[in-house]
Design a protein around this motif. Structure first.
Motif, mmCIF file in Angstrom:
data_model
loop_
_atom_site.group_PDB
_atom_site.id
_atom_site.type_symbol
_atom_site.label_atom_id
_atom_site.label_comp_id
_atom_site.label_asym_id
_atom_site.label_seq_id
_atom_site.Cartn_x
_atom_site.Cartn_y
_atom_site.Cartn_z
ATOM 1 N N ILE A 81 -4.623 3.211 3.845
ATOM 2 C CA ILE A 81 -3.788 2.593 4.973
ATOM 3 C C ILE A 81 -4.529 1.289 5.711
ATOM 4 O O ILE A 81 -4.496 0.275 5.770
ATOM 5 C CB ILE A 81 -2.885 3.313 5.961
ATOM 6 N N TRP A 82 -5.987 2.036 6.184
ATOM 7 C CA TRP A 82 -6.611 1.363 7.100
ATOM 8 C C TRP A 82 -7.351 0.126 6.157
ATOM 9 O O TRP A 82 -7.609 -0.803 6.753
ATOM 10 C CB TRP A 82 -7.740 2.185 7.752
ATOM 11 N N GLN A 83 -7.620 0.574 4.972
ATOM 12 C CA GLN A 83 -8.298 -0.461 4.059
ATOM 13 C C GLN A 83 -7.108 -1.494 3.865
ATOM 14 O O GLN A 83 -7.785 -2.698 3.711
ATOM 15 C CB GLN A 83 -8.599 0.184 2.600
ATOM 16 N N VAL A 84 -6.356 -1.419 3.455
ATOM 17 C CA VAL A 84 -5.028 -2.271 3.369
ATOM 18 C C VAL A 84 -5.033 -3.149 4.449
ATOM 19 O O VAL A 84 -4.875 -4.486 4.443
ATOM 20 C CB VAL A 84 -3.747 -1.551 2.905
ATOM 21 N N LEU A 85 -4.745 -2.362 5.682
ATOM 22 C CA LEU A 85 -4.807 -3.203 6.785
ATOM 23 C C LEU A 85 -6.106 -4.121 7.149
ATOM 24 O O LEU A 85 -5.584 -5.107 7.595
ATOM 25 C CB LEU A 85 -4.601 -2.356 7.793
ATOM 26 N N ALA A 86 -7.167 -3.557 6.890
ATOM 27 C CA ALA A 86 -8.432 -4.177 7.413
ATOM 28 C C ALA A 86 -8.456 -5.433 6.235
ATOM 29 O O ALA A 86 -8.813 -6.750 6.765
ATOM 30 C CB ALA A 86 -9.624 -3.310 7.015
ATOM 31 N N ILE A 87 -8.030 -5.493 4.929
ATOM 32 C CA ILE A 87 -8.165 -6.437 4.074
ATOM 33 C C ILE A 87 -7.221 -7.547 4.249
ATOM 34 O O ILE A 87 -7.474 -8.801 4.463
ATOM 35 C CB ILE A 87 -7.817 -5.905 2.634
ATOM 36 N N SER A 88 -6.187 -7.022 4.817
ATOM 37 C CA SER A 88 -5.109 -8.051 4.957
ATOM 38 C C SER A 88 -5.423 -8.900 6.476
ATOM 39 O O SER A 88 -5.155 -9.959 6.432
ATOM 40 C CB SER A 88 -3.778 -7.240 5.202
ATOM 41 N N LEU A 89 -5.786 -8.007 7.473
ATOM 42 C CA LEU A 89 -6.084 -8.660 8.683
ATOM 43 C C LEU A 89 -7.299 -9.533 8.652
ATOM 44 O O LEU A 89 -7.473 -10.556 9.073
ATOM 45 C CB LEU A 89 -6.153 -7.767 9.774
ATOM 46 N N GLY A 90 -8.369 -9.071 7.725
ATOM 47 C CA GLY A 90 -9.390 -9.976 7.340
ATOM 48 C C GLY A 90 -9.118 -11.320 6.675
ATOM 49 O O GLY A 90 -9.781 -12.437 7.204
#
Length: 594
Positions: free
Chosen positions: A161-170
């Motif tokens: 979940i955090w990876q998806v969020l980090a990639i999306s937010l990045g």
């Protein structure tokens, strides 16, 4: 402006990053909570379903009819079943939980106290237990169903979940930074351009302009700046033009001008004032008038204007270097809007020449009256004497008539000279130019005056040159040299010498008339060309002169665009030098072209 753009972009990026991190943390917690709730709900439903299946199969005795191993693999959990005594009758699944047996005992003890389903978390070992009670057909507790699972699975889900969020937010941050840089550049460039133009305007460069390539609020700023720049440029151009006109007028006006500010400091003097008083501007500018001005009369006039605030006009006689000059001084207060005191303006009209002309007119009238009075008195006196009976005496009659004739000739000569001077001073006076041989002309004059020189035993010499040919008026030039040579003879004692020398050059001819006469003092030389001025009045009158000869000579020489110079020493004689142009007409045309 680049710093401003960087600060603005940094502030925007910082704000966006803070917002994105907060949103990411919030979303992570929401997703984590959602995933955990979903997992718990699924386990709870699966547990209820499995308990129901065991109870329907006839309880713990018929566990072999239920594919518990498949259920364990399907649910990705470890399934443990305990009977009512706490013994494990089935255990299948993750065997990595080292404290499983101990945990089972703790779970059984807890169930015994509550006899209800519950959930147990082992945070120190990252293990989660889900417990369901198994009922017998008669409703009593027959055993326990225990689901155990490692939290690593949940953590893996959380990491995903955090990876998806980090990639999306990045990616969102990169896009936002790119768009923010574009937007800030788009909106700060017009501001930067307007700021640069404003700085140039502040420096005085009113030709600076900014670009107007958009239609929005920033374009309104650029348009306003350009309108301001154009208005300032037009205003400054008009002001500079007006100031140039005023300064040109002030600098080229014939009268001297002096401007004093309200505190008494001299702030402006013009070219005429400098020339009138022969001063250096640094001697007066930015100094108080009573310290810079040495003439008491001017200081008093300034003080009078300061005190009365009224216009003052006064004639002043002021000493300029060694010369006394007449001025008509006009002083006026400068009053601005709202009766604001701006200073004093002084205008100096130099009327010295006017005063001299006025004095010359008075002297001329006095001299003419005096010169006419003598022959008229003589004629009248002798006429009255003859009428009283002296005409009967033939010798007396003849003597008196000779005297009357002589005085009449003198009167006629005086009137003729006055008429000649009057004619020469007219603007339409013209010379009858022709080729004139000065050697022949002066030889004729010498022959004409030879008898007058012989009467005083004066040696009359001529050093001539046949090449001394010029353009001029023959009659007027003869009049010039008759006057000069005749004066030389008249003012030279007996046995003296009068010498005439002709020296031709490339473009001019110099003629010198030198005598060994009484000479002229240096103080009287500047006045010898004035009308009726006589160095020795008694001797001049006895010589038969009218006092107008040298005035006529000067006018005629200047009419030929020549010049006359005088050198003299008392008791040693006088030398007149006349310079004439060979090609007079060509010289006049050249002067007009220049």
């Amino acid at each position: 402006m680049t710093k401003f753009r960087s600060r603005l972009l940094f502030a925007l990026i910082t704000l966006i990053m803070v917002v994105l991190i907060a949103v990411g943390v919030l979303l992570g917690q929401v997703f984590k909570s959602y995933h955990l709730n979903t997992f718990n709900s699924r386990i709870d439903i699966e547990g209820e379903w499995l308990v129901s299946e065991i109870e329907e199969a006839g309880g713990l005795e018929n566990l072999r009819d239920i594919p518990l191993e498949e259920r364990s693999n399907l649910l990705e959990v470890r399934i443990s079943i305990l009977n009512a005594s706490g013994e494990i009758v089935f255990d299948e699944g993750d065997s990595q939980i080292s404290t499983h047996q101990k945990d089972i005992e703790e779970i059984f003890a807890s169930w015994k106290r509550t006899e209800d389903s519950f959930e147990l978390n082992r945070d120190d070992l990252d293990v989660r237990y889900y417990v369901k009670a198994i009922k017998s057909p008669d409703g009593t507790s027959e055993g326990l169903l225990v689901f155990s699972t490692s939290v690593d699975m949940l953590k893996a889900a959380y990491r995903q979940i955090w990876q998806v969020l980090a990639i999306s937010l990045g990616l969102s941050l990169i896009v936002i930074i790119y768009l923010a840089s574009k937007i800030t550049a788009q909106y700060t460039k017009p501001i930067e351009s307007a700021t640069n133009v404003a700085i140039e305007l502040a420096k005085g460069n009113y030709r600076a302009r900014t670009f107007e390539d958009r239609i929005d609020e920033t374009s309104m700023l650029s348009t306003s700046i350009n309108i301001l720049a154009r208005n300032l440029q037009e205003m400054v151009s008009a002001q500079e033009m007006q100031q140039d006109r005023i300064m040109t007028l002030i600098e080229n006006m014939g009268s001297g001008l002096l401007l004093i500010d309200p505190k008494g400091y001299i702030v402006l003097i013009n070219k005429a004032f400098k020339e009138q008083f022969h001063i250096n501007p640094t001697e007066l500018l930015r100094k108080r008038y009573h310290e810079a001005i040495t003439h008491i009369d001017i200081i008093k006039l300034v003080e009078e204007v300061f005190m009365t605030e009224q216009k003052v006009r006064k004639p002043l006689l002021l000493q300029v270097n060694i010369e006394m000059r007449h001025f008509e001084v006009y002083g006026a207060p400068i009053i601005g809007m709202g009766d604001e005191w701006k200073g004093i303006l002084l205008v100096f009209h130099d009327i010295t020449e006017m005063k001299k002309l006025e004095q010359m007119r008075k002297d001329f009238v006095d001299n003419v009256s005096h010169e006419l009075k003598t022959p008229i008195t003589s004629i009248k006196g002798f006429s009255e004497t003859l009428l009283d009976g002296a005409m009967n005496d033939k010798e007396v009659l003849q003597s008196f008539l000779h005297i009357i004739l002589k005085e009449s000739d003198r009167l006629q000569s005086l009137i003729q000279d006055l008429l000649d001077l009057s004619k020469m001073e007219k603007q339409d006076f013209q010379l009858s130019c022709e080729k004139v041989n000065l050697n022949e002309l002066i030889r004729d004059v010498v022959m004409m005056l030879q008898s007058k020189a012989d009467k005083k035993a004066i040696q009359l010499l001529l050093d001539g040159d046949e090449e001394a040919v010029i353009e001029g008026d023959l009659y007027r030039l003869k009049q010039v040299f008759i006057n000069l040579i005749s004066n030389g003879i008249s003012y030279t004692p007996e046995n003296g010498t009068v010498e005439v020398m002709i020296k031709p050059m490339d473009e001019i001819v110099n003629v010198t008339v030198k005598d060994t006469g009484v000479g002229i003092s240096s103080s009287e030389i500047p006045r010898i060309f004035e009308r009726f001025y006589r160095v020795d009045r008694a001797r001049s009158r006895n010589s038969g002169g009218t006092g107008l000869g040298l005035a006529i000579v000067k006018h005629l020489v200047e009419a030929h665009h020549g010049k006359i110079e005088v050198m003299s020493e008392e008791g040693k004689g006088t030398t007149f030098t006349i310079t004439l142009h060979r090609e007079l007409i060509q010289f006049i045309n050249k002067e007009r072209m220049n």
